[in-house]
Enzyme design. Structure first.
Site, PDB file in Angstrom:
ATOM      1  N   ARG A  94      64.827 -27.157  -4.621  1.00  0.00           N
ATOM      2  CA  ARG A  94      64.126 -27.746  -5.773  1.00  0.00           C
ATOM      3  C   ARG A  94      63.043 -28.735  -5.346  1.00  0.00           C
ATOM      4  O   ARG A  94      62.131 -29.043  -6.122  1.00  0.00           O
ATOM      5  CB  ARG A  94      65.119 -28.410  -6.714  1.00  0.00           C
ATOM      6  CG  ARG A  94      65.694 -29.722  -6.205  1.00  0.00           C
ATOM      7  CD  ARG A  94      66.827 -30.225  -7.093  1.00  0.00           C
ATOM      8  NE  ARG A  94      66.443 -30.250  -8.483  1.00  0.00           N
ATOM      9  CZ  ARG A  94      65.934 -31.330  -9.087  1.00  0.00           C
ATOM     10  NH1 ARG A  94      65.733 -32.433  -8.401  1.00  0.00           N
ATOM     11  NH2 ARG A  94      65.628 -31.291 -10.357  1.00  0.00           N
ATOM     12  N   TRP A  95      63.120 -29.244  -4.118  1.00  0.00           N
ATOM     13  CA  TRP A  95      62.139 -30.230  -3.664  1.00  0.00           C
ATOM     14  C   TRP A  95      60.959 -29.590  -2.952  1.00  0.00           C
ATOM     15  O   TRP A  95      60.009 -30.286  -2.575  1.00  0.00           O
ATOM     16  CB  TRP A  95      62.816 -31.234  -2.727  1.00  0.00           C
ATOM     17  CG  TRP A  95      63.930 -31.977  -3.391  1.00  0.00           C
ATOM     18  CD1 TRP A  95      65.267 -31.773  -3.223  1.00  0.00           C
ATOM     19  CD2 TRP A  95      63.805 -33.024  -4.366  1.00  0.00           C
ATOM     20  NE1 TRP A  95      65.984 -32.624  -4.026  1.00  0.00           N
ATOM     21  CE2 TRP A  95      65.110 -33.408  -4.739  1.00  0.00           C
ATOM     22  CE3 TRP A  95      62.720 -33.681  -4.953  1.00  0.00           C
ATOM     23  CZ2 TRP A  95      65.368 -34.404  -5.666  1.00  0.00           C
ATOM     24  CZ3 TRP A  95      62.975 -34.681  -5.882  1.00  0.00           C
ATOM     25  CH2 TRP A  95      64.274 -35.043  -6.225  1.00  0.00           C
ATOM     26  N   GLN A 125      57.598 -28.222  -2.455  1.00  0.00           N
ATOM     27  CA  GLN A 125      56.403 -28.369  -3.275  1.00  0.00           C
ATOM     28  C   GLN A 125      55.369 -27.279  -3.006  1.00  0.00           C
ATOM     29  O   GLN A 125      54.816 -26.691  -3.922  1.00  0.00           O
ATOM     30  CB  GLN A 125      55.769 -29.748  -3.010  1.00  0.00           C
ATOM     31  CG  GLN A 125      56.630 -30.912  -3.439  1.00  0.00           C
ATOM     32  CD  GLN A 125      56.017 -32.246  -3.028  1.00  0.00           C
ATOM     33  OE1 GLN A 125      55.159 -32.310  -2.155  1.00  0.00           O
ATOM     34  NE2 GLN A 125      56.481 -33.311  -3.641  1.00  0.00           N
ATOM     35  N   GLU A 175      47.816 -23.479   3.793  1.00  0.00           N
ATOM     36  CA  GLU A 175      48.459 -24.660   4.346  1.00  0.00           C
ATOM     37  C   GLU A 175      48.256 -24.645   5.853  1.00  0.00           C
ATOM     38  O   GLU A 175      47.681 -23.694   6.408  1.00  0.00           O
ATOM     39  CB  GLU A 175      49.950 -24.700   3.981  1.00  0.00           C
ATOM     40  CG  GLU A 175      50.198 -24.941   2.500  1.00  0.00           C
ATOM     41  CD  GLU A 175      51.658 -25.030   2.143  1.00  0.00           C
ATOM     42  OE1 GLU A 175      52.506 -24.791   3.046  1.00  0.00           O
ATOM     43  OE2 GLU A 175      51.979 -25.327   0.987  1.00  0.00           O
ATOM     44  N   HIS A 200      57.888 -33.766   8.678  1.00  0.00           N
ATOM     45  CA  HIS A 200      56.739 -33.610   7.785  1.00  0.00           C
ATOM     46  C   HIS A 200      55.834 -34.821   7.959  1.00  0.00           C
ATOM     47  O   HIS A 200      56.292 -35.962   7.912  1.00  0.00           O
ATOM     48  CB  HIS A 200      57.185 -33.500   6.327  1.00  0.00           C
ATOM     49  CG  HIS A 200      56.135 -32.906   5.447  1.00  0.00           C
ATOM     50  ND1 HIS A 200      54.969 -33.570   5.122  1.00  0.00           N
ATOM     51  CD2 HIS A 200      56.056 -31.695   4.830  1.00  0.00           C
ATOM     52  CE1 HIS A 200      54.227 -32.798   4.342  1.00  0.00           C
ATOM     53  NE2 HIS A 200      54.859 -31.656   4.161  1.00  0.00           N
ATOM     54  N   ARG A 241      52.256 -28.693  11.685  1.00  0.00           N
ATOM     55  CA  ARG A 241      52.857 -29.980  11.335  1.00  0.00           C
ATOM     56  C   ARG A 241      53.266 -30.802  12.546  1.00  0.00           C
ATOM     57  O   ARG A 241      53.161 -32.032  12.532  1.00  0.00           O
ATOM     58  CB  ARG A 241      54.075 -29.743  10.435  1.00  0.00           C
ATOM     59  CG  ARG A 241      53.689 -29.290   9.043  1.00  0.00           C
ATOM     60  CD  ARG A 241      54.897 -28.926   8.224  1.00  0.00           C
ATOM     61  NE  ARG A 241      54.503 -28.540   6.872  1.00  0.00           N
ATOM     62  CZ  ARG A 241      55.341 -28.050   5.974  1.00  0.00           C
ATOM     63  NH1 ARG A 241      56.614 -27.875   6.283  1.00  0.00           N
ATOM     64  NH2 ARG A 241      54.914 -27.731   4.772  1.00  0.00           N
ATOM     65  N   HIS A 292      62.084 -33.245   8.164  1.00  0.00           N
ATOM     66  CA  HIS A 292      61.845 -32.358   7.036  1.00  0.00           C
ATOM     67  C   HIS A 292      62.598 -31.036   7.129  1.00  0.00           C
ATOM     68  O   HIS A 292      63.248 -30.624   6.172  1.00  0.00           O
ATOM     69  CB  HIS A 292      60.346 -32.073   6.936  1.00  0.00           C
ATOM     70  CG  HIS A 292      59.952 -31.232   5.759  1.00  0.00           C
ATOM     71  ND1 HIS A 292      60.255 -31.572   4.461  1.00  0.00           N
ATOM     72  CD2 HIS A 292      59.263 -30.056   5.694  1.00  0.00           C
ATOM     73  CE1 HIS A 292      59.784 -30.646   3.643  1.00  0.00           C
ATOM     74  NE2 HIS A 292      59.195 -29.707   4.358  1.00  0.00           N
ATOM     75  N   GLU A 341      68.032 -22.455   5.786  1.00  0.00           N
ATOM     76  CA  GLU A 341      67.805 -23.471   6.811  1.00  0.00           C
ATOM     77  C   GLU A 341      68.997 -23.645   7.749  1.00  0.00           C
ATOM     78  O   GLU A 341      68.829 -24.053   8.893  1.00  0.00           O
ATOM     79  CB  GLU A 341      67.460 -24.817   6.158  1.00  0.00           C
ATOM     80  CG  GLU A 341      66.959 -25.845   7.155  1.00  0.00           C
ATOM     81  CD  GLU A 341      66.430 -27.114   6.512  1.00  0.00           C
ATOM     82  OE1 GLU A 341      66.062 -28.046   7.247  1.00  0.00           O
ATOM     83  OE2 GLU A 341      66.401 -27.184   5.254  1.00  0.00           O
ATOM     84  N   ARG A 347      58.200 -24.250  12.715  1.00  0.00           N
ATOM     85  CA  ARG A 347      58.070 -23.409  11.529  1.00  0.00           C
ATOM     86  C   ARG A 347      56.649 -23.437  10.976  1.00  0.00           C
ATOM     87  O   ARG A 347      56.067 -24.500  10.784  1.00  0.00           O
ATOM     88  CB  ARG A 347      59.036 -23.903  10.442  1.00  0.00           C
ATOM     89  CG  ARG A 347      58.882 -23.194   9.113  1.00  0.00           C
ATOM     90  CD  ARG A 347      59.867 -23.762   8.094  1.00  0.00           C
ATOM     91  NE  ARG A 347      59.550 -25.133   7.738  1.00  0.00           N
ATOM     92  CZ  ARG A 347      58.894 -25.490   6.633  1.00  0.00           C
ATOM     93  NH1 ARG A 347      58.464 -24.570   5.787  1.00  0.00           N
ATOM     94  NH2 ARG A 347      58.676 -26.752   6.361  1.00  0.00           N
ATOM     95  N   SER A 362      59.685 -21.061   5.101  1.00  0.00           N
ATOM     96  CA  SER A 362      61.112 -21.365   4.950  1.00  0.00           C
ATOM     97  C   SER A 362      61.710 -20.707   3.721  1.00  0.00           C
ATOM     98  O   SER A 362      62.766 -20.054   3.794  1.00  0.00           O
ATOM     99  CB  SER A 362      61.339 -22.875   4.904  1.00  0.00           C
ATOM    100  OG  SER A 362      60.499 -23.474   3.933  1.00  0.00           O
TER     101      SER A 362
END
Length: 587
Positions: free
Chosen positions: A60-61, A63, A130, A251, A312, A373, A397, A408, A413
């Site tokens: 749910r987190w 983005q 991204e 992150h 990242r 992250h 994960e 990654r 993911s």
């Protein structure tokens, strides 16, 4: 020598439930496994176990979105190239090829299921870029609320199926094994009322771990409170092999708010009392936001050819270097050039979250700092999600499929959870083509209501004092975070060993969720530090200050970790065949 518990100290199960397949975890991987298992095995009894509420996991987190080759100018081959480049020589090429080839169909399935992805004017998926991607291939929903929308659609589909039994608020404890060493279910503790309150057992010949990550071993993380490494710890205690634990992705842009910030600081304290830091999506940099220092100087200029869209690990390391050089505890993400319409329309959730902390991204740079992250490593699996313990599968994960390698690629993911969850269901249904399918719903029924009497594994059991949790997280952040060295890792290992020695602390530990979670955290942290100590090179998201270069001569391989029969940590190196560096095209 550090000895870890081979099983958790817990009361004997007081109740039991039986199924053909038990899925542990309710993020994108667990929910997708359930739905595909129900589709391919309509007669099978499927039981879904989740640690909190169905929607409380990491999905749910998320983005940014889901990466897949959906555009006419894109291809799975291009997606594969970007994935392999990000993985810095350690990707399992076969697994990565499965990911990119099967990914587009899985994303379209989500849309057909009811996930409302953002669309372009012609009705096609609205795609963005991204870091690490050379094509626009990130599908998103609600601007920056992809995970929330995906979770909503999947949960609605699961709840619409009355044949799926769900047990919420259940912390998984240990794997049950039959006399032949096959998975036969799991013990768990339910925070509820009635017959399923307390420690119980769910029995099934097929157990799927989809328990998410382990970010809570660090003091600063974007992971939710439930991400305590339970699945990896359970697998280790069951004798499974885990791989690549040293590769933890930090992150670069977690929201940072200074102490003493009035009402905003009070809101931050309430929001992050569990260690979860608000995330500022990489997609914001994909749209043109840039990282700057307090003087407005570009942080990534000249540091990498892709500048702010570099992978990242590159961004997090460069930020850490700049912060150390300047004595700063944060930097800034400047999105003002995007304009109010883009910021508020494309990133409504981030904008609202920033403003709740007194930061308006329309008119001021956003204070940010790296935070743990995503774990690229986990329980080792094959192309069908099988672990080294027969009957035990893993996806999402918690698993190490090999697709991520040392780092990654952004938005791979959620895709990994979709693809390998579906493959697990196919394997259990006997449709993998390798002749080893499980055939759930047939012979599995003969094991109904039987709790295997065999011990879980090994003889050692124990618990770690939960009052030491903050010390563990701080120690891991300081010594095994973005920047590591032999000295820092040695000091971290010493602290972790001391946390597990009740003879030193004199603590009396009561069995229960706090102690079980803390024991899992210490188990996973100890295994991670051992892997990071072993890999004496810098590669991807593993940065060694004392071994600053990539070393393909000695370290083109996986670090495998398992527990011996007495709880001793066994670390081995498995060499992998070198692959040619993929050629990148495009801009």
């Amino acid at each position: 020598m550090t000895v870890l518990p081979c099983r958790l100290g817990a009361p004997r199960p007081g109740w039991s439930r039986a199924a053909d397949i038990v899925v542990i975890g309710s993020g994108i991987a667990g929910l997708t496994t359930v739905l595909h298992a129900r589709r391919e095995l309509p007669a099978a009894r499927v039981l879904l176990v989740t640690k909190a509420q169905l929607d409380a996991g990491s999905t749910r987190w998320a983005q940014g979105g889901i990466a897949a080759a959906l555009a006419a100018e894109d291809s799975p081959a291009d997606h594969l190239t970007d994935t392999l480049v990000a993985g810095v020589g350690l990707c399992d090429v076969a697994a990565a090829r499965v990911l990119v080839d099967e990914g587009p169909a899985r994303v379209r399935e989500l849309a057909e299921l009811g996930a409302r992805f953002d669309r372009a004017a012609d009705g096609s998926f609205a795609l963005t870029r991204e870091g690490g991607h050379l094509r626009n291939r990130i599908v998103h929903a609600g601007g920056d609320a992809t995970g929330l929308e995906v979770e909503r659609a999947l949960i609605a589909a699961v709840r619409a199926d009355p044949a799926v039994e769900v047990i919420e608020n259940a912390l998984v404890l240990d794997l049950l094994l039959d006399a032949d060493g096959r998975a036969a279910g799991a013990t768990l503790h339910v925070l509820g009322a009635g017959s399923q309150d307390g420690v119980g057992a769910v029995t099934a010949p097929h157990v799927v771990l989809a328990t998410g990550g382990m970010g809570q071993i660090f003091a600063s993380t974007t992971n939710p409170r439930v991400s305590t490494g339970d699945g990896v710890a359970l697998a280790l205690r069951a004798g499974a092999v885990v791989a690549d634990l040293e590769f933890v992705q930090f992150h670069p842009t977690a929201l940072w708010v200074p102490p003493g910030h009035g009402a905003a600081e009070n809101a931050r304290a309430a929001a992050s009392a569990d260690g979860q830091q608000p995330l500022v999506s990489e997609a914001m940099r994909g749209e043109g936001a840039v990282l700057v220092d307090a003087a407005g100087g570009r942080v990534m200029a000249g540091a990498h050819p892709l500048a702010d869209l570099a992978p990242r690990d590159v961004v997090a390391k460069q930020m850490s270097r700049v912060m150390a050089a300047q004595g700063a505890d944060h930097l800034y993400l400047d999105a003002r050039g995007l304009g109010a319409r883009m910021i508020e329309g494309r990133f409504p959730s981030i904008t609202a979250r920033c403003r709740s902390f007194g930061v308006d991204p329309v008119s001021m740079p956003i204070p940010v700092a790296p935070a743990a992250h995503y774990a690229s490593g986990g329980v080792r699996t094959d192309l069908w999600g099988r672990t080294t313990v027969p009957g035990l599968y893993a996806c999402g994960e918690v698993a190490c499929t090999g697709v991520h390698g040392a780092n990654r690629l952004a938005s791979n993911s959620l895709l990994e959870g979709l693809v390998f969850a579906a493959r697990i269901a196919s394997h259990i249904a006997g449709q993998s083509g390798d002749g080893t399918g499980g055939g759930a719903g047939g012979g599995a029924r003969r094991q109904r209501d039987v709790v295997p009497a065999a011990p879980l594994v090994g003889r050692g059991s124990g618990l770690t004092d939960p009052t030491e949790r903050a010390d563990l997280a701080r120690t891991m952040t300081d010594g095994a975070g973005v920047l590591r060295s032999a000295e820092s890792l040695r000091a971290t290992a010493k602290v972790l060993a001391g946390l597990g020695d009740l003879r030193v602390s004199g603590a009396t530990v009561t069995a229960g969720p706090p102690a079980w979670e803390m024991t899992n955290l210490r188990t996973v942290a100890t295994a991670l530090v051992a892997a990071a100590t072993t890999r004496t090179e810098t590669r991807g998201s593993h940065w060694r200050e004392d071994f600053g270069e990539r070393d393909d001569t000695h370290w083109l391989g996986r670090v495998l970790t398992r527990l011996g029969p007495e709880g001793e940590l066994v670390v081995e190196i498995e060499a992998i065949a070198p692959t040619a560096e993929p050629a990148r095209t495009g801009s």
